[in-house]
Design an enzyme around this catalytic site. Structure first.
Site, PDB file in Angstrom:
ATOM      1  CE  LYS A  96      -3.159   1.483   3.241  1.00 24.42           C
ATOM      2  NZ  LYS A  96      -3.904   1.110   4.434  1.00 24.42           N
ATOM      3  CE  LYS A 145      16.963  -6.721 -31.303  1.00 19.05           C
ATOM      4  NZ  LYS A 145      16.053  -6.090 -30.377  1.00 19.05           N
ATOM      5  CE  LYS A 171      17.723 -10.376 -25.138  1.00 21.68           C
ATOM      6  NZ  LYS A 171      16.468 -10.394 -25.883  1.00 21.68           N
ATOM      7  CD  GLU A 174      12.647  -7.932 -25.623  1.00 21.02           C
ATOM      8  OE1 GLU A 174      13.637  -8.554 -26.028  1.00 21.02           O
ATOM      9  OE2 GLU A 174      12.451  -6.720 -25.844  1.00 21.02           O
ATOM     10  N   GLY A 349      20.786  -0.796 -27.675  1.00 18.39           N
ATOM     11  CA  GLY A 349      21.474   0.190 -28.517  1.00 18.39           C
ATOM     12  C   GLY A 349      22.987   0.103 -28.405  1.00 18.39           C
ATOM     13  N   GLY A 371      21.768  -6.299 -30.436  1.00 17.56           N
ATOM     14  CA  GLY A 371      20.903  -6.799 -31.504  1.00 17.56           C
ATOM     15  C   GLY A 371      21.198  -6.007 -32.758  1.00 17.56           C
ATOM     16  N   GLY A 372      20.648  -4.770 -32.804  1.00 12.42           N
ATOM     17  CA  GLY A 372      20.854  -3.896 -33.966  1.00 12.42           C
ATOM     18  C   GLY A 372      22.326  -3.641 -34.247  1.00 12.42           C
TER      19      GLY A 372
HETATM   20  C1  1AE Z   1      17.403  -3.780 -22.198  1.00 16.37           C
HETATM   21  C2  1AE Z   1      16.966  -4.913 -23.103  1.00 16.37           C
HETATM   22  C3  1AE Z   1      17.608  -4.887 -24.452  1.00 16.37           C
HETATM   23  C4  1AE Z   1      17.009  -5.871 -25.411  1.00 16.37           C
HETATM   24  O1  1AE Z   1      16.376  -6.813 -25.035  1.00 16.37           O
HETATM   25  C5  1AE Z   1      17.193  -5.691 -26.823  1.00 16.37           C
HETATM   26  O2  1AE Z   1      16.449  -6.459 -27.618  1.00 16.37           O
HETATM   27  C6  1AE Z   1      18.085  -4.811 -27.377  1.00 16.37           C
HETATM   28  O3  1AE Z   1      18.229  -4.747 -28.728  1.00 16.37           O
HETATM   29  P1  1AE Z   1      19.210  -3.728 -29.428  1.00 16.37           P
HETATM   30  O4  1AE Z   1      20.615  -4.133 -29.077  1.00 16.37           O
HETATM   31  O5  1AE Z   1      18.906  -2.367 -28.897  1.00 16.37           O
HETATM   32  O6  1AE Z   1      18.935  -3.856 -30.882  1.00 16.37           O
END
Ligand code: 1AE
Length: 422
Positions: A96, A145, A171, A174, A349, A371-372
């Site tokens: 609460k 991606k 990975k 998500e 990023g 990822g990117g």
């Molecule tokens: C904080 C989580 C970052 C994540 O899961 C993710 O997919 C990042 O992707 P990029 O590296 O920004 O392309």
């Protein structure tokens, strides 16, 4: 003898008597009322009563980053009041109260008694390194991606390209859930096949964290199904399900692969200076307590930023801090109290030009994750992985990225695309 967990709050109020407020919290979140109780009842209720440990009032000057009058208040909560699980503790200390004005939970410390109910990460940082056989450098992880709406062959190709670039872990995104095009079991099969192909070429071992999704009641059986299919790591959206779900999965002896905690939804809980839960508690202490082997969180440098001091606070609690703090209680010496460190994974990023800063902050105890920054490399995904490995090698050798890039075209191309953050 009583034992207590400690909660520290930052409470903002221009006029409040913060000592009175602290007493109100200590009493209100435990026995409800105190001064009105008959003396005889006070004696029996004493062991349930919260205690004010400290109240530090701050009147920030105009040049300080935090505006407004506030106090850091620490309250000790008797363990006798709650069961040994994270939901019970969180509801006690910030149920609460989280909705009651400008107040943020900035720290939690667990008693030995409470901590004894949590085995912590099964693998932790060292266990993940042992699985990969890599002990002398930061690890590199790549993120799938563009996976939603794609079929298995496209995923296989994407997996192979990431693996061939020399990453240690891959990975799932998500947002990839159970779906008819790429169901979990088939995904595992084709990704492991691609991993084997890449390993033959690179000589490198690889972990693939498959996203564990679906309704809560089926997660453990899904995880075991994944393991039966050969899965060697799991990705889990902890905050959407709750810390106790992670705790149950990580404590399950049959779920014997590392669990990677994704921070999705954390932005709804930590960024405000006035409300929510500080990142070192939300993405640090509670993740490690609940058994996350690897924890993702934003970095100070990428596309989703977190202040550097908060990043370093997460690092501290994931890697080094003894999460125990005994308040008038000595732990029995035979209880295992230390939790394995969770691997920190600053993310979002990230590109090769940020690697020196990440390694400056974390040293070797870090997973560089992109990822990117891998798939978006102008020379392709394999070159994207190579550019990151080159950036890591350069930094470990004490060379600047520009120097190293003179003989490494993939790194040069990454620098030309994203630059170097000094
Ligand atoms: C904080 C989580 C970052 C994540 O899961 C993710 O997919 C990042 O992707 P990029 O590296 O920004 O392309």
């Amino acid at each position: 003898m009583s034992s207590y967990c400690l909660a520290t709050y930052r409470s903002f109020d221009e006029k409040a008597d913060f000592h009175k407020k602290a007493t109100g919290i200590a009493v209100g979140l435990t026995v409800g009322s105190w001064t009105e109780l008959p003396e005889a009842q006070k004696a029996s209720m004493e062991k349930h009563l919260g205690k004010v440990v400290s109240v530090e009032v701050h009147e920030p000057g105009a040049d300080e980053p935090i505006s407004g009058r506030y106090a850091d208040i620490t309250i000790a909560y008797p363990d006798v009041n709650y069961s040994r699980d994270i939901p019970a503790l969180l509801v006690t200390v910030f149920g609460k109260l989280s909705m009651d004005g400008k107040i943020k939970l900035i720290d939690l410390a667990f008693s030995s008694d409470f901590l004894a109910g949590f085995p912590g990460p099964k693998f932790g940082m060292q266990g993940v390194r042992n699985l990969l056989g890599v002990h002398n450098r930061p690890l590199l992880m790549s993120i799938f991606k563009s996976v939603v709406g794609y079929e298995l062959p496209a995923l296989r190709e994407q997996f192979y390209l990431q693996a061939a670039g020399g990453v240690d872990l891959i990975k799932d995104d998500e947002i990839l859930f159970e779906n008819p095009l790429t169901p979990m079991e088939k995904r595992i099969a084709i990704c492991l096949e691609a991993a084997e192909q890449a390993t033959k070429e690179t000589g490198q071992k690889l972990l693939y964290a498959v996203n564990l999704t679906g309704s809560t009641s089926k997660l453990a059986s899904q995880a075991k199904k994944a393991i039966a299919e050969g899965a060697n790591a799991l990705l889990f959206n902890v905050l959407a399900y709750g810390f106790d779900v992670l705790h149950e999965l990580s404590a399950d002896p049959e779920i014997n692969i590392p669990i990677m905690a994704h921070p999705a939804m954390a932005g709804a809980m930590y960024p405000s200076p006035h409300y929510g839960i500080s990142p070192s508690v939300l993405l640090g202490k509670l993740m490690r307590l609940a058994g996350a082997d690897l924890v993702l969180f934003p970095s100070p440098y990428g596309s989703v930023v977190m202040p550097k001091e908060e990043n370093l606070a997460i690092k501290h609690v994931l890697l080094t801090q003894d999460l125990r703090k005994d308040y008038t209680y000595q732990a029995p010496s035979d209880v295992k109290l230390t939790l394995a460190p969770s691997f920190p994974v600053p993310s979002a990023g990230i590109h090769p030009g940020l690697v020196p800063l990440i390694l400056r902050d974390f040293g070797q105890d870090v997973i560089v994750n992109a990822g990117g920054g891998i798939h978006g490399h102008p020379m392709g995904t394999i070159a994207g992985g190579h550019a990151f490995r080159q950036a890591i090698d350069a930094t470990l050798q004490g060379m600047t990225l520009r120097e190293y890039a003179l003989s490494h075209p993939e790194l040069q191309s990454a620098i030309d695309t994203w630059g170097i953050r000094e």
